[in-house]
Write a protein that holds these residues in place. Structure first.
Motif, PDB file in Angstrom:
ATOM      1  N   THR A 260    -119.022  17.597  -0.511  1.00 47.47           N
ATOM      2  CA  THR A 260    -119.167  18.904  -1.121  1.00 47.47           C
ATOM      3  C   THR A 260    -117.804  19.569  -1.199  1.00 47.47           C
ATOM      4  OG1 THR A 260    -121.348  19.054  -0.141  1.00 47.47           O
ATOM      5  CG2 THR A 260    -120.409  21.086  -0.977  1.00 47.47           C
ATOM      6  N   GLN A 261    -117.482  20.115  -2.347  1.00 46.31           N
ATOM      7  CA  GLN A 261    -116.170  20.713  -2.574  1.00 46.31           C
ATOM      8  C   GLN A 261    -115.863  21.816  -1.580  1.00 46.31           C
ATOM      9  OE1 GLN A 261    -113.742  19.911  -4.809  1.00 46.31           O
ATOM     10  NE2 GLN A 261    -114.925  18.121  -5.373  1.00 46.31           N
ATOM     11  N   ASN A 262    -114.659  21.783  -1.013  1.00 43.11           N
ATOM     12  CA  ASN A 262    -114.091  22.836  -0.178  1.00 43.11           C
ATOM     13  C   ASN A 262    -114.862  23.135   1.100  1.00 43.11           C
ATOM     14  OD1 ASN A 262    -112.000  23.246  -2.071  1.00 43.11           O
ATOM     15  ND2 ASN A 262    -113.345  24.522  -3.281  1.00 43.11           N
ATOM     16  N   VAL A 263    -115.813  22.336   1.485  1.00 41.32           N
ATOM     17  CA  VAL A 263    -116.538  22.609   2.718  1.00 41.32           C
ATOM     18  C   VAL A 263    -115.728  22.104   3.904  1.00 41.32           C
ATOM     19  CG1 VAL A 263    -118.637  22.144   4.026  1.00 41.32           C
ATOM     20  CG2 VAL A 263    -118.775  22.599   1.595  1.00 41.32           C
ATOM     21  N   VAL A 264    -115.233  20.899   3.812  1.00 41.20           N
ATOM     22  CA  VAL A 264    -114.388  20.341   4.853  1.00 41.20           C
ATOM     23  C   VAL A 264    -113.019  20.131   4.221  1.00 41.20           C
ATOM     24  CG1 VAL A 264    -114.087  18.451   6.499  1.00 41.20           C
ATOM     25  CG2 VAL A 264    -116.393  19.210   5.874  1.00 41.20           C
ATOM     26  N   VAL A 265    -112.152  21.100   4.447  1.00 35.45           N
ATOM     27  CA  VAL A 265    -110.869  21.140   3.752  1.00 35.45           C
ATOM     28  C   VAL A 265    -110.047  19.881   3.990  1.00 35.45           C
ATOM     29  CG1 VAL A 265    -108.708  22.433   3.505  1.00 35.45           C
ATOM     30  CG2 VAL A 265    -110.860  23.657   3.790  1.00 35.45           C
ATOM     31  N   LEU A 266    -110.056  19.364   5.209  1.00 35.64           N
ATOM     32  CA  LEU A 266    -109.274  18.154   5.496  1.00 35.64           C
ATOM     33  C   LEU A 266    -109.710  16.968   4.649  1.00 35.64           C
ATOM     34  CD1 LEU A 266    -108.744  18.100   9.350  1.00 35.64           C
ATOM     35  CD2 LEU A 266    -106.997  18.198   7.593  1.00 35.64           C
TER      36      LEU A 266
ATOM     37  N   GLY B 276    -104.993  15.663   3.544  1.00 31.14           N
ATOM     38  CA  GLY B 276    -105.918  15.798   4.662  1.00 31.14           C
ATOM     39  C   GLY B 276    -106.692  14.518   4.899  1.00 31.14           C
ATOM     40  N   ARG B 277    -107.170  13.901   3.813  1.00 33.89           N
ATOM     41  CA  ARG B 277    -107.914  12.640   3.946  1.00 33.89           C
ATOM     42  C   ARG B 277    -107.039  11.575   4.592  1.00 33.89           C
ATOM     43  NH1 ARG B 277    -112.783  12.337   1.424  1.00 33.89           N
ATOM     44  NH2 ARG B 277    -112.816  10.083   1.262  1.00 33.89           N
ATOM     45  N   SER B 278    -105.777  11.537   4.191  1.00 34.68           N
ATOM     46  CA  SER B 278    -104.847  10.561   4.757  1.00 34.68           C
ATOM     47  C   SER B 278    -104.665  10.800   6.248  1.00 34.68           C
ATOM     48  CB  SER B 278    -103.509  10.649   4.031  1.00 34.68           C
ATOM     49  OG  SER B 278    -102.585   9.747   4.583  1.00 34.68           O
TER      50      SER B 278
ATOM     51  N   ASP C  29    -105.798   8.122   9.069  1.00 36.90           N
ATOM     52  CA  ASP C  29    -104.865   7.597  10.064  1.00 36.90           C
ATOM     53  C   ASP C  29    -105.413   7.769  11.484  1.00 36.90           C
ATOM     54  OD1 ASP C  29    -103.146   6.919   8.019  1.00 36.90           O
ATOM     55  OD2 ASP C  29    -101.786   8.618   8.345  1.00 36.90           O
ATOM     56  N   GLU C  30    -106.012   8.916  11.758  1.00 37.58           N
ATOM     57  CA  GLU C  30    -106.600   9.153  13.080  1.00 37.58           C
ATOM     58  C   GLU C  30    -107.785   8.215  13.329  1.00 37.58           C
ATOM     59  OE1 GLU C  30    -105.594  11.058  15.703  1.00 37.58           O
ATOM     60  OE2 GLU C  30    -103.795  11.318  14.465  1.00 37.58           O
ATOM     61  N   CYS C  31    -108.583   7.985  12.294  1.00 37.72           N
ATOM     62  CA  CYS C  31    -109.705   7.054  12.424  1.00 37.72           C
ATOM     63  C   CYS C  31    -109.197   5.657  12.759  1.00 37.72           C
ATOM     64  CB  CYS C  31    -110.539   7.024  11.140  1.00 37.72           C
ATOM     65  SG  CYS C  31    -111.597   8.475  10.926  1.00 37.72           S
ATOM     66  N   ILE C  32    -108.176   5.214  12.057  1.00 35.81           N
ATOM     67  CA  ILE C  32    -107.603   3.885  12.314  1.00 35.81           C
ATOM     68  C   ILE C  32    -107.078   3.813  13.740  1.00 35.81           C
ATOM     69  CG2 ILE C  32    -105.670   2.354  11.734  1.00 35.81           C
ATOM     70  CD1 ILE C  32    -106.105   3.304   8.779  1.00 35.81           C
TER      71      ILE C  32
END
Length: 66
Positions: free
Chosen positions: A2-8, A14-16, A20-23
């Protein structure tokens, strides 16, 4: 997502960062996104019916992938 709900998760930088943290923590990025999306889909609902079932389904997918 959903747009703009989770800004990261709403912008490439932010996705990157989250990826990286997930990896680094051995978490499958897409499953993380799916868990967040399941919670976001419940936003505004007084009772979060089915949320635990969705979590179970997503977590089962992770376990099957191991």
């Amino acid at each position: 997502m959903t747009q703009n709900v989770v800004v990261l998760l709403d912008n490439p930088e932010g996705r990157s960062l989250v990826r990286d943290e997930c990896i680094e923590n051995r978490i499958i990025f897409q499953e993380f996104v799916d868990l967040v999306q399941a919670e976001v889909d419940q936003t505004g609902k007084q009772k979060k019916r089915g949320l635990w079932d969705q979590f179970d389904d997503i977590l089962d997918r992770i376990e099957m992938g191991d």
